[in-house]
Motif scaffolding. Structure first.
Motif, PDB file in Angstrom:
ATOM      1  N   ILE A 178       0.912  -1.269  -0.155  1.00  0.00           N
ATOM      2  CA  ILE A 178       0.147  -0.025  -0.022  1.00  0.00           C
ATOM      3  C   ILE A 178       0.753   1.120   0.075  1.00  0.00           C
ATOM      4  N   ALA A 179       0.279   2.294  -0.285  1.00  0.00           N
ATOM      5  CA  ALA A 179       0.960   3.639  -0.439  1.00  0.00           C
ATOM      6  C   ALA A 179       0.286   4.603   0.463  1.00  0.00           C
ATOM      7  N   VAL A 180       0.745   5.717   1.425  1.00  0.00           N
ATOM      8  CA  VAL A 180      -0.082   6.422   2.003  1.00  0.00           C
ATOM      9  C   VAL A 180       0.576   7.859   1.779  1.00  0.00           C
ATOM     10  N   SER A 181      -0.174   8.885   1.862  1.00  0.00           N
ATOM     11  CA  SER A 181       0.169  10.280   1.812  1.00  0.00           C
ATOM     12  C   SER A 181      -0.877  11.004   2.448  1.00  0.00           C
ATOM     13  N   THR A 182      -0.552  12.364   2.787  1.00  0.00           N
ATOM     14  CA  THR A 182      -1.517  13.484   3.221  1.00  0.00           C
ATOM     15  C   THR A 182      -1.526  14.625   2.188  1.00  0.00           C
ATOM     16  N   ASP A 183      -0.578  14.573   1.063  1.00  0.00           N
ATOM     17  CA  ASP A 183      -0.712  15.761   0.411  1.00  0.00           C
ATOM     18  C   ASP A 183      -0.679  15.161  -1.176  1.00  0.00           C
ATOM     19  N   ASP A 184      -0.979  14.032  -1.495  1.00  0.00           N
ATOM     20  CA  ASP A 184      -1.006  13.453  -2.676  1.00  0.00           C
ATOM     21  C   ASP A 184       0.170  13.564  -3.634  1.00  0.00           C
ATOM     22  N   VAL A 185       1.186  14.074  -2.848  1.00  0.00           N
ATOM     23  CA  VAL A 185       2.754  14.239  -3.556  1.00  0.00           C
ATOM     24  C   VAL A 185       3.688  13.385  -2.879  1.00  0.00           C
ATOM     25  N   HIS A 186       3.775  13.290  -1.723  1.00  0.00           N
ATOM     26  CA  HIS A 186       4.870  12.347  -1.256  1.00  0.00           C
ATOM     27  C   HIS A 186       4.312  11.467  -0.579  1.00  0.00           C
ATOM     28  N   TRP A 187       4.598  10.168  -1.079  1.00  0.00           N
ATOM     29  CA  TRP A 187       4.225   8.680  -0.487  1.00  0.00           C
ATOM     30  C   TRP A 187       5.028   7.945   0.244  1.00  0.00           C
ATOM     31  N   LEU A 188       4.546   7.285   1.256  1.00  0.00           N
ATOM     32  CA  LEU A 188       5.358   6.200   1.885  1.00  0.00           C
ATOM     33  C   LEU A 188       4.811   4.908   1.476  1.00  0.00           C
ATOM     34  N   LEU A 189       5.669   4.091   0.949  1.00  0.00           N
ATOM     35  CA  LEU A 189       5.545   2.872   0.532  1.00  0.00           C
ATOM     36  C   LEU A 189       5.466   2.085   1.634  1.00  0.00           C
ATOM     37  N   ILE A 210       7.779   8.684  -4.451  1.00  0.00           N
ATOM     38  CA  ILE A 210       8.024   7.799  -3.332  1.00  0.00           C
ATOM     39  C   ILE A 210       9.059   8.376  -2.154  1.00  0.00           C
ATOM     40  N   THR A 211       8.594   8.938  -1.430  1.00  0.00           N
ATOM     41  CA  THR A 211       9.628   9.578  -0.475  1.00  0.00           C
ATOM     42  C   THR A 211      10.261   8.681   0.401  1.00  0.00           C
ATOM     43  N   ALA A 212       9.767   7.356   0.923  1.00  0.00           N
ATOM     44  CA  ALA A 212      10.329   6.447   1.757  1.00  0.00           C
ATOM     45  C   ALA A 212       9.492   5.056   1.638  1.00  0.00           C
ATOM     46  N   ILE A 213       9.960   4.373   2.204  1.00  0.00           N
ATOM     47  CA  ILE A 213       9.579   2.790   2.127  1.00  0.00           C
ATOM     48  C   ILE A 213       9.516   2.491   3.699  1.00  0.00           C
ATOM     49  N   LEU A 214       8.533   1.451   4.022  1.00  0.00           N
ATOM     50  CA  LEU A 214       8.411   0.878   5.447  1.00  0.00           C
ATOM     51  C   LEU A 214       8.108  -0.438   5.019  1.00  0.00           C
ATOM     52  N   LEU A 215       9.027  -1.342   5.563  1.00  0.00           N
ATOM     53  CA  LEU A 215       8.820  -2.942   5.285  1.00  0.00           C
ATOM     54  C   LEU A 215       8.478  -3.464   6.738  1.00  0.00           C
ATOM     55  N   ILE A 216       7.482  -4.079   6.437  1.00  0.00           N
ATOM     56  CA  ILE A 216       6.677  -4.853   7.671  1.00  0.00           C
ATOM     57  C   ILE A 216       7.438  -6.199   8.118  1.00  0.00           C
ATOM     58  N   ASP A 217       7.989  -6.536   6.957  1.00  0.00           N
ATOM     59  CA  ASP A 217       8.877  -8.096   7.266  1.00  0.00           C
ATOM     60  C   ASP A 217       9.758  -8.165   6.107  1.00  0.00           C
ATOM     61  N   SER A 218      10.442  -9.109   6.014  1.00  0.00           N
ATOM     62  CA  SER A 218      11.380  -9.279   4.971  1.00  0.00           C
ATOM     63  C   SER A 218      11.099 -10.380   3.898  1.00  0.00           C
ATOM     64  N   GLN A 219       9.702 -10.800   4.057  1.00  0.00           N
ATOM     65  CA  GLN A 219       9.085 -11.630   2.948  1.00  0.00           C
ATOM     66  C   GLN A 219       9.439 -11.459   1.772  1.00  0.00           C
ATOM     67  N   GLU A 232       8.358   9.423  13.380  1.00  0.00           N
ATOM     68  CA  GLU A 232       7.974  10.097  12.270  1.00  0.00           C
ATOM     69  C   GLU A 232       8.751   9.878  11.142  1.00  0.00           C
ATOM     70  N   ILE A 233       8.255  10.382   9.735  1.00  0.00           N
ATOM     71  CA  ILE A 233       9.347  10.111   8.760  1.00  0.00           C
ATOM     72  C   ILE A 233       9.463  11.465   8.018  1.00  0.00           C
ATOM     73  N   PRO A 234      10.762  11.870   7.791  1.00  0.00           N
ATOM     74  CA  PRO A 234      10.825  13.246   7.121  1.00  0.00           C
ATOM     75  C   PRO A 234      10.392  13.138   5.999  1.00  0.00           C
ATOM     76  N   GLY A 235       9.612  14.402   5.579  1.00  0.00           N
ATOM     77  CA  GLY A 235       8.764  14.243   4.049  1.00  0.00           C
ATOM     78  C   GLY A 235       7.458  13.851   4.152  1.00  0.00           C
ATOM     79  N   ILE A 236       7.187  12.842   5.128  1.00  0.00           N
ATOM     80  CA  ILE A 236       5.873  12.360   5.202  1.00  0.00           C
ATOM     81  C   ILE A 236       5.062  13.217   6.380  1.00  0.00           C
ATOM     82  N   ASP A 237       4.517  14.430   5.712  1.00  0.00           N
ATOM     83  CA  ASP A 237       3.877  15.429   6.983  1.00  0.00           C
ATOM     84  C   ASP A 237       2.647  14.686   7.326  1.00  0.00           C
ATOM     85  N   ASP A 238       2.343  15.255   8.590  1.00  0.00           N
ATOM     86  CA  ASP A 238       1.302  15.089   9.401  1.00  0.00           C
ATOM     87  C   ASP A 238       1.022  13.692   9.777  1.00  0.00           C
ATOM     88  N   LEU A 239       1.876  12.699   9.560  1.00  0.00           N
ATOM     89  CA  LEU A 239       1.596  11.407  10.036  1.00  0.00           C
ATOM     90  C   LEU A 239       2.860  10.855  11.152  1.00  0.00           C
TER      91      LEU A 239
END
Ligand code: MLT
Ligand code: MN
Ligand code: ZN
Length: 303
Positions: A42-53, A81-90, A147-154
């Protein structure tokens, strides 16, 4: 916040390349009411420009091409894609980083255990040193927020889960906190929360609390029954053995979700064997009656 489901399928996707199960067989022949699904992200954003994968799927290339908001806009090389968060290593959650090798250094947030797997059993971190390189940011598993720099307000909180390290992992049979995490995504300005956990083997008390506190849960939808792959002669592996709580039956995911009356409930990471992929199946009707949604590629959630 906006959440875009890039891929709602489990490992292998739907249909899976070598699979002739009831679902895969019928979807290829347009004999089933349903839609194909790519692998889990999934991808998440609050500004439609900077996305966290969240996770990088082997299908990432097609997923990005299907999603204009994340495509290049400025300059000769660019990405949303501003940053990536991995929930596991599958494999289904990490392989996509190899497809991002042409870009700038990847800002990757994951636990120490995931970093270890991806530096040893499946050494993507080491391989990518020769391409884009990875800036690793350790993710806390003690409940503290980050928090994740560039991913504002989350703001993010993680939960260590009882699931499984991947089959290739040096500690597959020696579980550690941080092999798998669930993530609470909170929008700071609104207080809205989403709990995301595509691999959830057991509903421990801290997981239940996270689900209760969320406005929306996106949780493990891999299997309908514990022995789904056995009865279809695909594998001897049971759902729970490989870290996935089945939906049906006592203690199953439906029972758990039924205790959350005011929460939006979405199943994600659906395996191709799961009867809920058939939109007119009895199993799908049971979900409909319980107010439980089944994620699909391209689903957008605005909270
Ligand atoms: C899982 O979710 O259990 C794994 O992704 C399975 C796999 O690697 O195919
Ligand atoms: Mn998976
Ligand atoms: Zn199949």
């Amino acid at each position: 916040m906006k959440i875009r489901v890039l891929g709602a399928g489990a490992g292998g996707g739907f249909p899976q390349w070598n699979c002739n199960c009831h679902n895969c067989h019928r979807i290829r022949r347009q004999q089933m009411q349903g839609t194909p699904r790519t692998q889990s992200s999934i991808a998440v954003s609050t500004d439609d420009v900077h996305w966290l994968l969240f996770n990088t799927s082997p299908d990432i290339r097609a997923q990005l091409e299907a999603f204009p908001a994340i495509q290049p806009k400025n300059g000769i090389r660019d990405t949303g894609i501003t940053a990536i968060l991995l929930i596991d290593s599958q494999i289904d959650h990490s392989t996509g980083m190899l497809m991002l090798r042409e870009g700038k250094p990847l800002e990757v947030y994951c636990t120490e255990m995931v970093k270890q797997d991806l530096s040893t059993g499946f050494p993507i971190f080491k391989m990518l040193e020769h391409y884009c390189t990875i800036n690793h940011h350790p993710v806390p598993i003690d409940g503290s927020s980050f928090e994740i720099p560039g991913i504002d307000d989350l703001r993010f909180y993680t939960q260590a889960l009882k699931s499984k390290a991947p089959p290739y992992s040096p500690h597959r049979y020696d579980p550690h906190d941080g092999d798998n995490i669930g993530v609470i995504i909170e929008q700071i300005s609104t207080g809205k929360k989403v709990f995301y956990s595509p691999g959830l083997g057991e509903i421990e008390p801290h997981v239940m609390a996270a689900m209760q506190a969320a406005d929306c849960v996106m949780v493990d939808g891999t299997f309908w029954t514990d022995d789904e792959m056995c009865t279809q002669n695909i594998s001897q592996k049971k759902a729970r053995e490989i870290g996935h709580l089945p939906q049906s039956g006592p203690g199953g995911m439906i029972e758990v979700l039924n205790t959350l009356p005011n929460t939006r409930k979405i199943l994600i990471h659906i395996n191709n064997t799961n009867p809920i992929l058939d939109e007119i199946s009895d199993e799908r009707k049971q979900l409909d009656a319980a107010g439980i949604e089944v994620a699909y590629d391209g689903l957008e959630i605005n909270l």
